[in-house]
Enzyme design. Structure first.
Site, PDB file in Angstrom:
ATOM      1  N   ILE A   1       2.373 -17.164  -1.100  1.00  0.00           N
ATOM      2  CA  ILE A   1       2.531 -16.316   0.085  1.00  0.00           C
ATOM      3  C   ILE A   1       1.205 -16.167   0.839  1.00  0.00           C
ATOM      4  CG2 ILE A   1       2.014 -14.055  -0.953  1.00  0.00           C
ATOM      5  CD1 ILE A   1       4.633 -13.058   0.386  1.00  0.00           C
TER       6      ILE A   1
ATOM      7  N   HIS B   1       1.628 -18.774 -14.217  1.00  0.00           N
ATOM      8  CA  HIS B   1       1.814 -19.680 -13.074  1.00  0.00           C
ATOM      9  C   HIS B   1       0.635 -20.618 -12.957  1.00  0.00           C
ATOM     10  CE1 HIS B   1       0.098 -15.836 -11.745  1.00  0.00           C
ATOM     11  NE2 HIS B   1      -0.664 -16.526 -10.922  1.00  0.00           N
TER      12      HIS B   1
HETATM   13  P1  DGP Z   1      -2.966 -14.984  -9.564  1.00  0.00           P
HETATM   14  O1  DGP Z   1      -4.198 -14.295  -9.037  1.00  0.00           O
HETATM   15  O2  DGP Z   1      -3.307 -16.252 -10.286  1.00  0.00           O
HETATM   16  O3  DGP Z   1      -2.092 -14.042 -10.370  1.00  0.00           O
HETATM   17  O4  DGP Z   1      -2.140 -15.435  -8.298  1.00  0.00           O
HETATM   18  C1  DGP Z   1      -0.962 -14.829  -7.872  1.00  0.00           C
HETATM   19  C2  DGP Z   1      -0.545 -15.540  -6.623  1.00  0.00           C
HETATM   20  O5  DGP Z   1       0.811 -15.180  -6.355  1.00  0.00           O
HETATM   21  C3  DGP Z   1      -1.341 -15.171  -5.382  1.00  0.00           C
HETATM   22  O6  DGP Z   1      -1.996 -16.350  -4.906  1.00  0.00           O
HETATM   23  C4  DGP Z   1      -0.309 -14.693  -4.377  1.00  0.00           C
HETATM   24  C5  DGP Z   1       1.014 -15.136  -4.963  1.00  0.00           C
HETATM   25  N1  DGP Z   1       2.117 -14.228  -4.732  1.00  0.00           N
HETATM   26  C6  DGP Z   1       2.172 -12.917  -5.104  1.00  0.00           C
HETATM   27  N2  DGP Z   1       3.338 -12.377  -4.748  1.00  0.00           N
HETATM   28  C7  DGP Z   1       4.054 -13.374  -4.152  1.00  0.00           C
HETATM   29  C8  DGP Z   1       5.364 -13.439  -3.572  1.00  0.00           C
HETATM   30  O7  DGP Z   1       6.126 -12.461  -3.530  1.00  0.00           O
HETATM   31  N3  DGP Z   1       5.736 -14.627  -3.047  1.00  0.00           N
HETATM   32  C9  DGP Z   1       4.928 -15.735  -3.091  1.00  0.00           C
HETATM   33  N4  DGP Z   1       5.410 -16.856  -2.542  1.00  0.00           N
HETATM   34  N5  DGP Z   1       3.703 -15.717  -3.633  1.00  0.00           N
HETATM   35  C10 DGP Z   1       3.269 -14.548  -4.148  1.00  0.00           C
END
Ligand code: DGP
Length: 115
Positions: A31, A100
């Site tokens: 996102i 992830h």
């Molecule tokens: P980390 O810091 O490794 O936990 O990265 C989490 C990532 O997840 C961050 O880059 C933003 C993404 N993210 C968080 N919430 C959402 C969401 O609701 N949708 C999407 N597509 N990405 C998300």
């Protein structure tokens, strides 16, 4: 262990730009992209962090890598190269507690750590 928003994305209960899904993994665009290509690849099973992986998860973890390779090719970043990154818990700056793998690509990404 508590579900996160990523479980809702897997079940398509909230919108996300899903680029790949099969029985073991789901991949969707981040996102808040940090590179021209920024995709998250996650196991469908809730594994909170890299510190929680078990032998029984090896099929899903292996699938994450083969899916990363296929997505990199489809996104056109395979030839120049890309970065696969897994953050783990607080010192790893993990924000979402559903394991992830980030796939970054589309520009030179610099050194691995800035500090
Ligand atoms: P980390 O810091 O490794 O936990 O990265 C989490 C990532 O997840 C961050 O880059 C933003 C993404 N993210 C968080 N919430 C959402 C969401 O609701 N949708 C999407 N597509 N990405 C998300």
């Amino acid at each position: 262990m508590e579900e996160t928003i990523f479980s809702k994305i897997i079940r398509k209960e909230i919108p996300a730009d899903i680029v790949y899904q099969d029985d073991l993994v789901t991949a969707f665009r981040d996102i808040n992209p940090q590179a021209p290509t920024h995709i998250l690849i996650i196991p469908n099973k809730l594994i909170p962090t890299a510190a929680d992986v078990e032998v029984e998860d090896e099929a899903a973890l292996g699938r994450m890598f083969t899916v990363a390779r296929k997505i990199a090719e489809k996104e056109g970043v395979a030839e120049d190269g890309y970065r696969l990154l897994v953050n783990c818990k607080e010192h790893g700056h993990q924000e979402v507690m559903h394991l992830h793998m980030h796939l970054f690509g589309g520009k030179p990404l610099g050194r691995m750590l800035s500090a």
